[in-house]
Write a protein that holds these residues in place. Structure first.
Motif: not given
Length: 140
Positions: A43, A34-35, A38, A20-22, A31
């Motif tokens: 990340l 996403s954290l 997921n 999992i990227t940003v 950010v």
């Protein structure tokens, strides 16, 4: 000594694929999203070519935001709050190698990097929890 129990397990066998990227310019809101969405605590931060530039852990977020106003937070990007120079390890290394690096550096995750078109791109993550899980298998 118990690290030697991990000699026979390759990182590729225990790592989490599908990193999992940003992006470097991702907002703090992105950010956090996403954290939380997921269900992860870290990340990988990549540039526009997919190359690893750093990592963001939950603790990095907390430390970066603790004394900031909402206005200041809204102006921050992933690049502002990441830990630069992510420590990478190859998928063919052993869990013993990964555990040694984590113990020496006092970190909880390593990015699994793979060369692609002259760049190192993230292909997985190995965490201290992954290593503990494998260690449990070995001593059971």
């Amino acid at each position: 000594m118990f690290f030697s129990l991990l000699k026979k397990v390759r990182i590729r066998e225990a790592m989490k694929s599908g990193v999992i990227t940003v992006g470097l310019e991702s907002t703090v809101h992105e950010v956090l999203k996403s954290l939380t969405e997921n269900h992860v605590s870290g990340l990988v931060v990549v540039d526009e070519f997919g190359e690893t530039w750093g990592v963001i852990s939950s603790i990095d977020v907390i430390a970066a935001l603790k004394d900031k106003s909402v206005e200041e937070i809204n102006g921050l990007t992933a690049e502002d709050i990441m830990t630069p120079q992510a420590i990478e390890i190859g998928p063919e290394k052993t869990l013993e190698d990964a555990a040694q690096v984590m113990a020496e550096k006092g970190i909880h995750r390593l990015v699994i990097g793979h060369p692609h078109e002259g760049r190192r791109v993230p292909v997985g993550i190995i965490t201290a929890t992954d290593i503990i899980r494998e260690l449990k298998k070995e001593i059971s």
